[in-house]
Design a protein around this motif. Structure first.
Motif, mmCIF file in Angstrom:
data_model
loop_
_atom_site.group_PDB
_atom_site.id
_atom_site.type_symbol
_atom_site.label_atom_id
_atom_site.label_comp_id
_atom_site.label_asym_id
_atom_site.label_seq_id
_atom_site.Cartn_x
_atom_site.Cartn_y
_atom_site.Cartn_z
ATOM 1 N N PRO A 98 3.097 -50.670 5.878
ATOM 2 C CA PRO A 98 2.359 -48.774 5.801
ATOM 3 C C PRO A 98 1.559 -48.174 5.890
ATOM 4 O O PRO A 98 0.412 -48.855 5.972
ATOM 5 C CB PRO A 98 2.958 -48.557 4.644
ATOM 6 C CG PRO A 98 4.110 -49.885 4.109
ATOM 7 C CD PRO A 98 3.881 -50.927 4.351
ATOM 8 N N MET A 99 1.385 -47.524 7.451
ATOM 9 C CA MET A 99 0.010 -46.661 7.310
ATOM 10 C C MET A 99 -0.397 -46.445 6.029
ATOM 11 O O MET A 99 0.549 -46.160 5.629
ATOM 12 C CB MET A 99 0.274 -45.846 8.709
ATOM 13 C CG MET A 99 0.598 -46.576 9.541
ATOM 14 S SD MET A 99 1.422 -44.958 11.474
ATOM 15 C CE MET A 99 -0.145 -44.433 11.676
ATOM 16 N N THR A 100 -2.044 -46.278 6.271
ATOM 17 C CA THR A 100 -2.372 -45.747 5.486
ATOM 18 C C THR A 100 -2.728 -44.530 5.703
ATOM 19 O O THR A 100 -2.713 -44.235 6.991
ATOM 20 C CB THR A 100 -4.498 -46.446 4.926
ATOM 21 O OG1 THR A 100 -5.016 -46.381 6.039
ATOM 22 C CG2 THR A 100 -4.117 -47.520 4.531
ATOM 23 N N PRO A 101 -3.749 -43.074 4.869
ATOM 24 C CA PRO A 101 -4.007 -41.936 5.505
ATOM 25 C C PRO A 101 -4.541 -41.596 5.878
ATOM 26 O O PRO A 101 -4.858 -41.314 7.806
ATOM 27 C CB PRO A 101 -4.231 -41.327 4.068
ATOM 28 C CG PRO A 101 -3.539 -42.564 2.752
ATOM 29 C CD PRO A 101 -3.969 -43.234 3.406
ATOM 30 N N ALA A 102 -5.972 -43.206 6.513
ATOM 31 C CA ALA A 102 -6.594 -42.763 7.740
ATOM 32 C C ALA A 102 -6.264 -43.115 8.563
ATOM 33 O O ALA A 102 -6.394 -42.914 9.998
ATOM 34 C CB ALA A 102 -7.720 -43.963 6.944
ATOM 35 N N GLN A 103 -5.648 -44.489 8.403
ATOM 36 C CA GLN A 103 -4.296 -44.839 9.845
ATOM 37 C C GLN A 103 -3.476 -43.862 10.833
ATOM 38 O O GLN A 103 -3.485 -43.555 11.444
ATOM 39 C CB GLN A 103 -3.622 -46.280 9.504
ATOM 40 C CG GLN A 103 -4.691 -47.783 9.521
ATOM 41 C CD GLN A 103 -3.844 -48.067 8.511
ATOM 42 O OE1 GLN A 103 -3.219 -48.521 7.786
ATOM 43 N NE2 GLN A 103 -4.596 -50.010 8.817
ATOM 44 N N TRP A 104 -2.875 -42.828 9.450
ATOM 45 C CA TRP A 104 -1.850 -41.871 9.798
ATOM 46 C C TRP A 104 -2.712 -40.881 10.456
ATOM 47 O O TRP A 104 -2.831 -40.695 11.969
ATOM 48 C CB TRP A 104 -1.290 -41.384 8.960
ATOM 49 C CG TRP A 104 -0.074 -42.138 8.092
ATOM 50 C CD1 TRP A 104 0.000 -42.575 7.997
ATOM 51 C CD2 TRP A 104 1.141 -41.260 9.056
ATOM 52 N NE1 TRP A 104 1.429 -42.614 6.894
ATOM 53 C CE2 TRP A 104 2.428 -42.028 9.051
ATOM 54 C CE3 TRP A 104 1.331 -40.697 10.385
ATOM 55 C CZ2 TRP A 104 3.582 -42.057 8.737
ATOM 56 C CZ3 TRP A 104 2.918 -41.108 10.198
ATOM 57 C CH2 TRP A 104 3.952 -41.964 9.912
ATOM 58 N N ARG A 105 -3.806 -40.956 9.965
ATOM 59 C CA ARG A 105 -4.574 -39.712 10.932
ATOM 60 C C ARG A 105 -5.214 -39.958 12.323
ATOM 61 O O ARG A 105 -5.111 -38.921 13.140
ATOM 62 C CB ARG A 105 -5.749 -39.527 10.022
ATOM 63 C CG ARG A 105 -5.481 -38.490 8.763
ATOM 64 C CD ARG A 105 -7.241 -38.239 7.619
ATOM 65 N NE ARG A 105 -6.348 -37.669 6.483
ATOM 66 C CZ ARG A 105 -6.887 -38.067 4.983
ATOM 67 N NH1 ARG A 105 -7.816 -39.619 5.187
ATOM 68 N NH2 ARG A 105 -6.211 -37.357 4.054
ATOM 69 N N THR A 106 -5.513 -40.726 12.004
ATOM 70 C CA THR A 106 -5.770 -41.725 13.558
ATOM 71 C C THR A 106 -5.598 -41.673 14.662
ATOM 72 O O THR A 106 -5.485 -41.942 15.459
ATOM 73 C CB THR A 106 -7.048 -43.700 13.118
ATOM 74 O OG1 THR A 106 -8.054 -43.296 12.899
ATOM 75 C CG2 THR A 106 -7.234 -44.063 13.863
ATOM 76 N N ALA A 107 -3.838 -42.850 14.030
ATOM 77 C CA ALA A 107 -2.972 -42.919 15.556
ATOM 78 C C ALA A 107 -2.539 -41.051 15.360
ATOM 79 O O ALA A 107 -2.713 -41.395 16.712
ATOM 80 C CB ALA A 107 -2.480 -43.216 14.639
#
Length: 271
Positions: A4-13
């Motif tokens: 699952p995506m991390t918060p940082a990965q969510w924001r970046t994507a």
């Protein structure tokens, strides 16, 4: 399947894909993992819903529904098209999903009719978005809302290296008779009003994934002519309708359909 995506990965994507979003308080820690003793992931795909209500943010984020504690999704998408991140952990949105459909999502195959005899808990393995709509067949998804919806799905698929076959609707996975998402859409890109379908959503996600994340629908693109191409064949392949060759001719100041040569760059109208 994937982590699952991390918060940082969510924001970046989401930012890369052009999704405007806000963050609900404590979204990075809110989830059902501790309460259920089950960890979210690995993830296999994306599940799309409509809320069947209005002003539903507090319900999906905090209040929940009868016998169904919040959070009820990972992202809430209101009419404004500005997504709200609600959770990045396990959420109560998918319920029981047919195992044969989950297998098809994993392998990005055409989704079969649900075999209700064998199920998995979709909350374990699917990202979920609740898109605000009454679900009465009359309430329309706004143009901004649908555009963000496509981008949200594409952002997740692009991050994980998935294709559009990893996106599904609740009505396609549920063994409990769910009917969402459905309803009319005001428009998308240069397209006018149409009726929502998962087939169309997947097609729009697939089109996004052909382009850079910064791409926007309804904008012109270019094509380099290959040997054997005609304006008709280019229109059929790139615009989905060979009869639109005249639009390409007009856009490029061409007099007739065969006035092209290999290596020539042509402007294409919006799909």
């Amino acid at each position: 399947m994937a982590t699952p995506m991390t918060p940082a990965q969510w924001r970046t994507a989401l930012q890369a894909e052009g999704v405007k979003f806000t963050e609900y308080s404590n979204w990075t820690t809110r989830g059902r993992d501790s309460a259920t003793g089950k960890t979210f992931g690995p993830v296999h795909g994306v599940l799309n819903h409509h809320t069947a209500g209005s002003n539903s943010l507090k319900a999906v984020a905090v209040d929940g529904a009868p016998a169904l504690p919040a959070p009820l999704c990972h992202t809430f998408l209101p009419k404004t098209g500005i997504a709200v991140m609600v959770s990045c952990h396990r959420a109560n949105h998918a319920g029981l999903a047919a195992s044969n459909v989950i297998a098809a999502i994993i392998n990005e195959k055409t989704l079969p009719k649900q075999n209700k005899a064998t199920t998995v808990d979709g909350n374990d393995c699917l990202y979920g978005i609740e898109t605000e709509n009454l679900g009465d067949g009359k309430d329309a998804y706004t143009k901004a809302q649908y555009d963000a919806w496509v981008r949200w799905n594409a952002a997740i698929c692009r991050h994980h290296g998935w294709g559009s076959g990893s996106a599904a609707g609740h009505l396609e996975t549920s063994v409990e008779g769910k009917i969402d998402p459905k309803g009319p859409v005001e428009g998308y890109g240069s397209r006018g009003k149409f009726t929502f379908s998962m087939k169309q959503l997947r097609a729009d996600v697939a089109e996004r994934l052909k382009h850079a994340a910064s791409w926007s629908p309804g904008t012109s693109s270019t094509y380099t002519v290959a040997s054997g191409d005609t304006l008709w064949s280019i229109a059929a392949a790139k615009l989905g309708d060979g009869n639109r060759w005249q639009e390409i001719a007009t856009l490029n100041g061409l007099l007739h359909a065969d006035a092209i040569a290999p290596g020539q760059k042509l402007k294409l109208p919006p799909k």
